[in-house]
Write an enzyme that holds these catalytic residues in place. Structure first.
Site, short mmCIF file in Angstrom:
data_model
loop_
_atom_site.label_atom_id
_atom_site.label_comp_id
_atom_site.label_asym_id
_atom_site.label_seq_id
_atom_site.Cartn_x
_atom_site.Cartn_y
_atom_site.Cartn_z
N GLY A 133 24.94 -27.65 -15.82
CA GLY A 133 24.59 -28.98 -16.26
C GLY A 133 24.09 -29.02 -17.69
O GLY A 133 24.53 -29.85 -18.50
N ILE A 134 23.15 -28.12 -18.03
CA ILE A 134 22.59 -28.11 -19.39
C ILE A 134 23.66 -27.72 -20.39
O ILE A 134 23.82 -28.36 -21.44
CB ILE A 134 21.40 -27.14 -19.46
CG1 ILE A 134 20.28 -27.61 -18.54
CG2 ILE A 134 20.90 -27.01 -20.90
CD1 ILE A 134 19.17 -26.58 -18.33
N VAL A 212 16.31 -21.91 -23.09
CA VAL A 212 15.76 -23.03 -22.32
C VAL A 212 15.98 -22.79 -20.83
O VAL A 212 15.91 -23.72 -20.03
CB VAL A 212 16.39 -24.38 -22.73
CG1 VAL A 212 15.96 -24.76 -24.14
CG2 VAL A 212 17.91 -24.34 -22.63
N ARG A 214 15.22 -19.29 -18.39
CA ARG A 214 14.10 -18.56 -17.82
C ARG A 214 13.74 -17.42 -18.75
O ARG A 214 14.62 -16.77 -19.33
CB ARG A 214 14.44 -18.02 -16.42
CG ARG A 214 14.47 -19.08 -15.33
CD ARG A 214 13.09 -19.64 -15.06
NE ARG A 214 13.04 -20.59 -13.96
CZ ARG A 214 13.15 -21.90 -14.09
NH1 ARG A 214 13.34 -22.43 -15.29
NH2 ARG A 214 13.06 -22.69 -13.04
N ASP A 238 11.70 -22.03 -25.21
CA ASP A 238 10.93 -22.95 -24.37
C ASP A 238 10.36 -22.21 -23.17
O ASP A 238 9.47 -22.72 -22.50
CB ASP A 238 11.82 -24.11 -23.90
CG ASP A 238 11.01 -25.16 -23.15
OD1 ASP A 238 10.04 -25.68 -23.74
OD2 ASP A 238 11.33 -25.46 -21.99
N GLU A 243 5.01 -15.64 -18.81
CA GLU A 243 4.76 -17.06 -19.00
C GLU A 243 3.59 -17.49 -18.11
O GLU A 243 3.63 -17.21 -16.91
CB GLU A 243 6.01 -17.87 -18.65
CG GLU A 243 5.89 -19.34 -18.97
CD GLU A 243 7.19 -20.11 -18.75
OE1 GLU A 243 7.15 -21.11 -18.01
OE2 GLU A 243 8.22 -19.72 -19.32
N HIS A 262 7.36 -24.49 -22.25
CA HIS A 262 8.12 -24.92 -21.07
C HIS A 262 8.05 -26.44 -20.92
O HIS A 262 7.73 -26.98 -19.85
CB HIS A 262 7.61 -24.24 -19.80
CG HIS A 262 8.67 -24.08 -18.76
ND1 HIS A 262 8.78 -22.98 -17.95
CD2 HIS A 262 9.70 -24.90 -18.39
CE1 HIS A 262 9.81 -23.13 -17.12
NE2 HIS A 262 10.38 -24.29 -17.37
N ALA A 264 10.68 -28.57 -22.18
CA ALA A 264 11.98 -29.19 -22.44
C ALA A 264 12.27 -30.34 -21.48
O ALA A 264 13.01 -31.26 -21.82
CB ALA A 264 13.10 -28.15 -22.34
N ASN A 265 11.70 -30.25 -20.28
CA ASN A 265 11.86 -31.33 -19.31
C ASN A 265 10.54 -32.08 -19.22
O ASN A 265 9.64 -31.70 -18.47
CB ASN A 265 12.24 -30.76 -17.94
CG ASN A 265 12.49 -31.85 -16.92
OD1 ASN A 265 12.83 -32.98 -17.26
ND2 ASN A 265 12.32 -31.52 -15.66
#
Length: 301
Positions: A133-134, A212, A214, A238, A243, A262, A264-265
């Site tokens: 999708g991305i 963007v 993992r 991102d 993390e 993290h 981006a969304n």
């Protein structure tokens, strides 16, 4: 009618999306045929996996935590939110890449006038690794800016808009052909630290790496070493491994590194995007159509 339990929280947008698609929201999972899980963490979900639940909708695009817990199996249908957040994450990936290519991370750190020599995406080749999708959302905008795209997916089936599509088992030949790379692949045993020192050296000293997906797709120590040695142009991340990235980590001090935490969304769009996915999948379930984001337990995504 499809009975759906929305848990552990029941945001109004999600509840309304179930009803708008023709489902009935129930509080007792023992009465539910479907479960919409609204927490990004898997803790507690087992309490809701009653024998009546035949389908589980997860809120995350990445589902490695769920598969590692042994939750995703073939006893019921599991769906991720893969693709639900693609437009905003693709936009963020483009912003990171443009910032890197135009030298904005180093410029933002300066305290004196300096005549920069920014690059451009026009005429460059960008490898998009993970053309889900991305990846599919970012390809058209890359093309609009004059870049050619090498898309990498598992099957090698052509991806619309890409100049060429390469199967994952041909990835080794991509690094030296790309001017820049966007990582948008799922986290699986096959993609774990797939970007190491050899891959970074093959990219070369002008290339920017954007992640963007993992953090564990990239060997962080190898990335830091390559940055310090000037073997790569820069990295825009991102996501990181570890993390959150600890205070004082070497990546924070590198002038050609841009890190967003993290984000981006954005949270403001998360519930809305998930509600859209839930509405679509409840409607599809009731019509007997294939569900979006169905997870293959064998592949882990």
């Amino acid at each position: 009618m499809l009975t759906v339990c929305v848990a552990p929280a029941d945001p109004p947008l999600i509840v309304e999306s179930v009803r708008a698609a023709g489902g009935e929201v129930v509080g007792d999972p023992r009465r539910a045929e479907a479960l919409v899980w609204t927490d990004s963490r898997p803790e507690g979900v087992r309490d809701y996996l009653t024998p009546s639940v035949r389908w589980v909708q997860l809120p995350s695009a990445g589902v490695e935590r769920w598969t590692r817990e042994g939750l995703v199996d073939s006893t019921r249908v599991w769906c991720s939110a893969a693709g639900a957040y693609a437009p905003q994450v693709a936009e963020h990936a483009l912003a990171l890449l443009l910032a890197g290519v135009h030298g904005l991370p180093a410029a933002a750190r300066r305290r004196t006038w300096h005549r920069d020599q920014p690059g451009t995406l026009r005429g460059s080749t960008v490898a998009v690794i993970g053309a889900g999708g991305i990846g599919r959302a970012v390809i058209p905008v890359l093309r609009a800016l004059g870049a050619d795209v090498l898309a990498v997916n598992r099957s090698g089936e052509p991806v619309g808009g890409a100049a060429e599509t390469v199967p994952f088992d041909g990835l080794a030949a991509v690094w030296s052909r790309a001017d820049h790379v966007i990582l948008a692949a799922p986290a699986t045993p096959e993609t774990y630290r797939m970007v190491g020192r050899d891959q970074l050296r093959a990219l070369g000293p002008r290339a920017w790496l954007v992640n963007v997906a993992r953090g564990e797709l990239v060997d962080t120590d190898a990335l830091l070493a390559a940055l310090r040695a000037g073997e790569i142009g820069g990295a825009a991340l991102d996501v990181t491994d570890p993390e959150p990235l600890p205070d004082g980590h070497g990546l924070w001090a590198e002038p050609n590194v841009l890190i967003t935490s993290h984000s981006a969304n954005p949270q403001a769009r998360l519930d809305e995007s998930l509600a859209e996915r839930v509405r679509e999948n409840v409607a599809r379930y009731l019509r007997g159509e294939p569900l979006l984001g169905r997870i293959d337990p064998a592949r882990g995504y």
